[in-house]
Design a protein around this motif. Structure first.
Motif, PDB file in Angstrom:
ATOM      1  N   SER A  17     -11.870 -45.368 -60.040  1.00 28.65           N
ATOM      2  CA  SER A  17     -13.047 -44.504 -60.136  1.00 28.65           C
ATOM      3  C   SER A  17     -13.737 -44.512 -58.775  1.00 28.65           C
ATOM      4  O   SER A  17     -13.456 -45.379 -57.927  1.00 28.65           O
ATOM      5  CB  SER A  17     -14.006 -45.044 -61.197  1.00 28.65           C
ATOM      6  N   LEU A  18     -14.669 -43.604 -58.580  1.00 29.10           N
ATOM      7  CA  LEU A  18     -15.407 -43.572 -57.313  1.00 29.10           C
ATOM      8  C   LEU A  18     -16.140 -44.891 -57.102  1.00 29.10           C
ATOM      9  O   LEU A  18     -16.156 -45.435 -55.992  1.00 29.10           O
ATOM     10  CB  LEU A  18     -16.409 -42.400 -57.318  1.00 29.10           C
ATOM     11  N   SER A  19     -16.721 -45.403 -58.171  1.00 27.09           N
ATOM     12  CA  SER A  19     -17.481 -46.635 -58.073  1.00 27.09           C
ATOM     13  C   SER A  19     -16.575 -47.811 -57.663  1.00 27.09           C
ATOM     14  O   SER A  19     -16.925 -48.605 -56.773  1.00 27.09           O
ATOM     15  CB  SER A  19     -18.151 -46.886 -59.423  1.00 27.09           C
ATOM     16  N   TYR A  25     -13.678 -50.388 -50.871  1.00 25.28           N
ATOM     17  CA  TYR A  25     -13.642 -49.934 -49.476  1.00 25.28           C
ATOM     18  C   TYR A  25     -14.673 -50.709 -48.644  1.00 25.28           C
ATOM     19  O   TYR A  25     -14.376 -51.191 -47.550  1.00 25.28           O
ATOM     20  CB  TYR A  25     -13.948 -48.433 -49.349  1.00 25.28           C
ATOM     21  N   ALA A  26     -15.891 -50.791 -49.171  1.00 20.72           N
ATOM     22  CA  ALA A  26     -16.955 -51.465 -48.418  1.00 20.72           C
ATOM     23  C   ALA A  26     -16.589 -52.929 -48.183  1.00 20.72           C
ATOM     24  O   ALA A  26     -16.740 -53.452 -47.068  1.00 20.72           O
ATOM     25  CB  ALA A  26     -18.282 -51.348 -49.175  1.00 20.72           C
ATOM     26  N   ALA A  27     -16.075 -53.576 -49.208  1.00 23.05           N
ATOM     27  CA  ALA A  27     -15.704 -54.998 -49.074  1.00 23.05           C
ATOM     28  C   ALA A  27     -14.593 -55.183 -48.045  1.00 23.05           C
ATOM     29  O   ALA A  27     -14.516 -56.214 -47.375  1.00 23.05           O
ATOM     30  CB  ALA A  27     -15.268 -55.554 -50.425  1.00 23.05           C
ATOM     31  N   ALA A  28     -13.734 -54.159 -47.914  1.00 20.78           N
ATOM     32  CA  ALA A  28     -12.601 -54.264 -46.986  1.00 20.78           C
ATOM     33  C   ALA A  28     -12.994 -53.943 -45.545  1.00 20.78           C
ATOM     34  O   ALA A  28     -12.177 -54.075 -44.633  1.00 20.78           O
ATOM     35  CB  ALA A  28     -11.470 -53.347 -47.429  1.00 20.78           C
ATOM     36  N   HIS A  46     -25.000 -35.358 -56.065  1.00 22.28           N
ATOM     37  CA  HIS A  46     -26.054 -36.081 -55.356  1.00 22.28           C
ATOM     38  C   HIS A  46     -25.948 -37.577 -55.634  1.00 22.28           C
ATOM     39  O   HIS A  46     -25.994 -38.408 -54.721  1.00 22.28           O
ATOM     40  CB  HIS A  46     -27.431 -35.548 -55.772  1.00 22.28           C
ATOM     41  N   GLN A  47     -25.767 -37.925 -56.916  1.00 21.38           N
ATOM     42  CA  GLN A  47     -25.626 -39.346 -57.276  1.00 21.38           C
ATOM     43  C   GLN A  47     -24.401 -39.973 -56.609  1.00 21.38           C
ATOM     44  O   GLN A  47     -24.456 -41.117 -56.141  1.00 21.38           O
ATOM     45  CB  GLN A  47     -25.503 -39.491 -58.806  1.00 21.38           C
ATOM     46  N   ALA A  48     -23.311 -39.217 -56.574  1.00 27.20           N
ATOM     47  CA  ALA A  48     -22.088 -39.741 -55.942  1.00 27.20           C
ATOM     48  C   ALA A  48     -22.353 -40.049 -54.474  1.00 27.20           C
ATOM     49  O   ALA A  48     -21.949 -41.098 -53.957  1.00 27.20           O
ATOM     50  CB  ALA A  48     -20.941 -38.743 -56.090  1.00 27.20           C
ATOM     51  N   SER A  54     -25.271 -46.068 -50.559  1.00 23.61           N
ATOM     52  CA  SER A  54     -25.885 -47.354 -50.917  1.00 23.61           C
ATOM     53  C   SER A  54     -24.955 -48.526 -50.606  1.00 23.61           C
ATOM     54  O   SER A  54     -25.387 -49.675 -50.552  1.00 23.61           O
ATOM     55  CB  SER A  54     -26.266 -47.368 -52.398  1.00 23.61           C
ATOM     56  N   HIS A  55     -23.674 -48.224 -50.415  1.00 26.70           N
ATOM     57  CA  HIS A  55     -22.729 -49.269 -50.012  1.00 26.70           C
ATOM     58  C   HIS A  55     -22.547 -49.316 -48.495  1.00 26.70           C
ATOM     59  O   HIS A  55     -21.624 -49.973 -47.995  1.00 26.70           O
ATOM     60  CB  HIS A  55     -21.364 -49.035 -50.679  1.00 26.70           C
TER      61      HIS A  55
END
Lengths: 271, 271
Positions: A17-19, A25-28, A46-48, A54-55
């Motif tokens: 999922s996107l989440s 991705y951010a952790a990598a 917008h939320q996506a 936010s990451h």
């Protein structure tokens, strides 16, 4: 190359999922995300976009609009309306550009399809300018000329972007589609020089490609000289993200965390 | 088009022996045969040529030489020797030309492969001139650039034929490889004008191609505008055979007599 310019297309890790994708991705250490339409299913655009930002990740592009050519006038009008909706979604996502897979229609000449592509882009352009969304014409490999894109070389994409002549229309360079072209270095320099080089996509061409759509290789796994093409892109003044876009039935079956590790290692070694 | 200019490549009806193919082609009103290497297994090349001519058919070409590029010098030398043998076989067969699928080697640039192709052709050329065998450079679709041919457009083939500059070197135009190219009309005119247009191959590109090698379509079954490309070839002064070359796992499974009937009907309707 380190990961500072590393962006991944969500389709690359399609099972996530996107989440999930954004978390991993951010952790990598990846810094950018290009968002495929199918990744935005359970939220607004917008939320996506907010989730991604936010990451600490950049929203690099929205993928994909286009498919303008049709033999029927009403189908062409529908495609234009659909693309306007996609431009609004791009803006809502907070992405600076949308990639256009321009389309082709069997039963009409590629010239006719190219004219319809130009007409389509020009019909969508006022909204794109208003919302400050750039339209990136992505030339596709000639093996997709039947029904996916009548624009099959960077030369043709550059011709069209220049003919339209808007700061909101440019090109996307994807090595998978273009690596074989003897004019590639020249054409990369050309779009770099006039500000039309909007995006750069990487993967690899496997020598024994098993499937025309979903058997792209990980960088280093095939025959594309990525460092050489990367040097042309750099020389052309491009300093944006290098976007990993891999469609692969083989890799989609893997554990996606392991695959993401392979992607980042391959990026560091070969891009 | 009637069958007066209809030639068939033996590979098109791969399940048939040369003798079966020749019997059926002649009975169907086909006038020419292009002979693949694998078709000459149970006889000498001279005998194979005699067999074809005894059925009132022309031997149009021998298929195929090439594959010159290799990273190792000794492999390149071997390829040249092999091509000399093939040129001798072409002469023994009584074919006026051999088609060259030029080759490519992953791990070296396409420019390097093209230089090795040129070197290879020039090494074979004296023998070809002596035996009066023409060498036809066949550009292959960009999807074969990894390992089958570093020559992927008619422009590149024309460049090379002109650079070599012999009456015994020209090009083969195959619609399957070239139909998508925006420069095709111009490049056909170019090789026609200087006498380099040696051969013309037809089939069709299926919109949903299932296999990159063996899923070519019967003329009329795909998206290639054969009449339009045929008119360019005619305008370029070409009056040779229109050679049907179809690799198809699907058609090879059919009764070959039924398939041959389809081929001749499709030739009359679409070429």
């Amino acid at each position: 190359m380190n990961l500072d310019k590393c962006c991944i297309h969500t389709i690359t890790t399609k099972p996530w999922s996107l989440s999930e994708a954004v978390d991993h991705y951010a952790a990598a250490g990846v810094k950018g995300v290009s968002v495929w339409q199918n990744a935005v299913e359970n939220s607004t655009h917008h939320q996506a976009g907010e989730l991604i930002r936010s990451h600490g990740l950049d929203v690099v592009s929205y993928v994909r609009g286009g498919f303008f050519p049709h033999t029927s006038t009403s189908e062409r009008a529908k495609a234009i309306e659909h693309n306007k909706k996609l431009v609004e979604e791009t803006a809502a996502l907070g992405a600076p550009l949308i990639v256009l897979v321009c389309g082709a229609t069997p039963g009409q000449s590629l010239e006719t399809s190219r004219q319809q592509i130009r007409d389509g882009i020009e019909a969508v352009l006022p909204l794109a300018e208003e919302l400050n969304v750039k339209l990136a014409i992505e030339p596709l490999h000639p093996m997709y000329a039947a029904d996916r894109s009548a624009i099959n070389t960077l030369g043709q994409a550059n011709d069209m972007a220049e003919a339209i002549g808007s700061a909101h229309v440019g090109v996307a360079v994807d090595v998978y589609h273009l690596w074989w072209d003897g004019a590639l270095e020249t054409e990369i320099a050309r779009c770099g020089a006039n500000g039309n080089l909007l995006a750069y996509h990487v993967c690899d061409w496997k020598v024994n490609t098993l499937d025309m759509l979903n058997d792209r290789g990980l960088m280093g796994e095939g025959c594309i000289d990525l460092k050489r093409i990367g040097s042309w892109v750099e020389k052309a003044g491009f300093d944006g993200y290098h976007e990993v876009e891999i469609f692969s039935d083989i890799y989609w079956k893997m554990d996606q965390s392991e695959f993401l590790y392979k992607v980042t290692q391959a990026f560091k070694a070969h891009v």
